[in-house]
Design an enzyme around this catalytic site. Structure first.
Site, PDB file in Angstrom:
ATOM      1  N   SER A  76       0.792  -1.240   0.000  1.00  0.00           N
ATOM      2  CA  SER A  76       0.000   0.000   0.000  1.00  0.00           C
ATOM      3  C   SER A  76       0.816   1.277   0.000  1.00  0.00           C
ATOM      4  O   SER A  76       0.245   2.364  -0.137  1.00  0.00           O
ATOM      5  CB  SER A  76      -0.960   0.008   1.192  1.00  0.00           C
ATOM      6  OG  SER A  76      -1.987  -0.939   1.020  1.00  0.00           O
ATOM      7  N   LYS A  79       0.186   3.510  -2.882  1.00  0.00           N
ATOM      8  CA  LYS A  79      -0.991   4.378  -2.963  1.00  0.00           C
ATOM      9  C   LYS A  79      -0.621   5.857  -2.955  1.00  0.00           C
ATOM     10  O   LYS A  79      -1.364   6.690  -3.479  1.00  0.00           O
ATOM     11  CB  LYS A  79      -1.956   4.058  -1.814  1.00  0.00           C
ATOM     12  CG  LYS A  79      -2.553   2.650  -1.901  1.00  0.00           C
ATOM     13  CD  LYS A  79      -3.343   2.290  -0.654  1.00  0.00           C
ATOM     14  CE  LYS A  79      -3.873   0.867  -0.735  1.00  0.00           C
ATOM     15  NZ  LYS A  79      -4.565   0.445   0.510  1.00  0.00           N
ATOM     16  N   TYR A 201      -4.445  -2.523  -9.687  1.00  0.00           N
ATOM     17  CA  TYR A 201      -4.262  -2.420  -8.239  1.00  0.00           C
ATOM     18  C   TYR A 201      -3.281  -3.478  -7.738  1.00  0.00           C
ATOM     19  O   TYR A 201      -2.385  -3.192  -6.943  1.00  0.00           O
ATOM     20  CB  TYR A 201      -5.610  -2.558  -7.534  1.00  0.00           C
ATOM     21  CG  TYR A 201      -5.518  -2.505  -6.030  1.00  0.00           C
ATOM     22  CD1 TYR A 201      -5.242  -1.314  -5.377  1.00  0.00           C
ATOM     23  CD2 TYR A 201      -5.691  -3.650  -5.267  1.00  0.00           C
ATOM     24  CE1 TYR A 201      -5.145  -1.256  -3.997  1.00  0.00           C
ATOM     25  CE2 TYR A 201      -5.595  -3.609  -3.887  1.00  0.00           C
ATOM     26  CZ  TYR A 201      -5.331  -2.409  -3.257  1.00  0.00           C
ATOM     27  OH  TYR A 201      -5.221  -2.366  -1.887  1.00  0.00           O
ATOM     28  N   TYR A 253      -3.846   3.986   8.338  1.00  0.00           N
ATOM     29  CA  TYR A 253      -5.188   3.427   8.530  1.00  0.00           C
ATOM     30  C   TYR A 253      -5.790   3.860   9.866  1.00  0.00           C
ATOM     31  O   TYR A 253      -5.690   5.010  10.251  1.00  0.00           O
ATOM     32  CB  TYR A 253      -5.169   1.907   8.365  1.00  0.00           C
ATOM     33  CG  TYR A 253      -4.471   1.475   7.099  1.00  0.00           C
ATOM     34  CD1 TYR A 253      -4.963   1.884   5.854  1.00  0.00           C
ATOM     35  CD2 TYR A 253      -3.306   0.713   7.144  1.00  0.00           C
ATOM     36  CE1 TYR A 253      -4.317   1.518   4.683  1.00  0.00           C
ATOM     37  CE2 TYR A 253      -2.660   0.343   5.972  1.00  0.00           C
ATOM     38  CZ  TYR A 253      -3.165   0.742   4.751  1.00  0.00           C
ATOM     39  OH  TYR A 253      -2.530   0.391   3.596  1.00  0.00           O
ATOM     40  N   VAL A 271       1.451  -3.641   4.054  1.00  0.00           N
ATOM     41  CA  VAL A 271       1.481  -4.896   4.810  1.00  0.00           C
ATOM     42  C   VAL A 271       2.698  -5.745   4.465  1.00  0.00           C
ATOM     43  O   VAL A 271       2.907  -6.797   5.075  1.00  0.00           O
ATOM     44  CB  VAL A 271       0.182  -5.709   4.615  1.00  0.00           C
ATOM     45  CG1 VAL A 271      -1.011  -4.973   5.185  1.00  0.00           C
ATOM     46  CG2 VAL A 271      -0.038  -6.081   3.158  1.00  0.00           C
TER      47      VAL A 271
END
Length: 317
Positions: A76, A79, A201, A253, A271
């Site tokens: 991630s 992103k 993605y 998050y 992760v």
């Protein structure tokens, strides 16, 4: 927004090699803590005896320790980069399709999507990243190549690419993302085919880079939108501050508040165990340790950044 006069922090007053060495020793005493991302087969096999950290100053100096040159799955963290591409393509129109608020829910949560009619809470949750991926697909002739070129120019490493084993593993275990993408599509918030969005993605999440690559790749967010690695402007100063703000409020998050409290820097985790962080006007950083806490953030990576902020006094607060 006019660029402010840059405050020049005197890095000469800090012994960065000694600071990183101390952090490395402290982390080594705790290796084995946390849990790997077991739901992705290829990540579940990464041993918990690896730690790396790299610092890249706005002048391009590199300081590193541990396995800072060992590649890992950035997940991630990507992103941040796809968000940059999307904002470059459509500007503030992006915020009609994804919000800018902290979620308070896990990164792969579907709960808020129904209440908020397919508009993800922020671009760093999986749901928001899928919408961002859709925007990139709609605005670049070859989105995959555009992303690869962007990552290679930001990091200065022409060998950056996707790990096909990780990509396959993502695809085979990505049921929740498949459900999420279809749910968003049902509200009309994806323009492209669901399969195309998911493929892009999974590509971005399966990129393989090391700590030095990643610290360099976000240097533009420390350098007022300018990438010193490639010697070019990436985004405006104003936009770099906006991306940093989103990293601070949503980059880790539902642990973003706790991360701000203990570290005090804009950051984005993955992760795979990586975390990038930014000290505006001063430096960018990356830590890597594959053992995660219960929020999906690198346990010892967060600790290393906490200690770095303590020992240097560098914080946005």
């Amino acid at each position: 927004m006019h660029e402010p006069i840059q405050s020049q922090f005197d890095l000469g007053s800090l012994d960065l090699p000694d600071i990183l060495g101390t952090i490395h020793e402290e982390v080594r005493a705790r290796l084995g803590e946390g849990e790997v991302a077991g739901y992705i087969d290829s990540l579940a096999m990464v041993p918990l005896d690896r730690f790396g950290m790299a610092v890249v100053t706005v002048d391009g100096e590199v300081f590193e320790v541990g396995e800072s040159r060992q590649r890992f799955s950035i997940q991630s963290i990507s992103k941040v980069h796809t968000l940059t591409l999307a904002l470059d393509a459509v500007g503030d129109d992006l915020w009609q399709r994804v919000d800018r608020e902290p979620s308070g829910d896990p990164f792969n949560s579907l709960i808020q999507l129904e209440y908020e009619k397919g508009i993800p809470r922020n671009p760093f949750m999986n749901a928001g990243a899928l919408v961002v991926a859709d925007v990139v697909l709609s605005n670049y002739d070859d989105a995959a190549q555009a992303l690869l070129e962007f990552m290679r120019r930001r990091s200065g490493n022409p060998a950056v690419g996707s790990d096909i084993v990780v990509a396959r593993s993502e695809r085979e275990s990505g049921y929740r993302n498949v459900a999420m993408a279809n749910f968003i599509k049902s509200y009309g918030n994806l323009e492209n085919d669901v399969e195309a969005v998911l493929d892009f993605y999974w590509l971005q999440c399966s990129l393989s880079m090391d700590c030095v690559d990643l610290a360099r790749s976000v240097q533009y967010l420390a350098k007022r939108g300018h990438c010193g690695v490639a010697g070019e402007r990436v985004v405006s100063y104003e936009l770099s501050t906006r991306i940093n703000a989103l990293m601070m409020t949503a980059g880790t998050y539902d642990a973003a508040g706790d991360f701000a409290f203990y570290v005090g820097l804009p950051a984005k985790s993955g992760v795979g165990g990586g975390i990038v962080a930014v000290v505006p006007h001063v430096m960018s950083l990356c830590t890597w340790y594959p053992g995660l806490d219960d929020k999906g953030n690198s346990l010892l990576g967060r600790y290393a950044l906490h200690r770095f902020a303590q020992m240097t006094g560098l914080s946005v607060f």
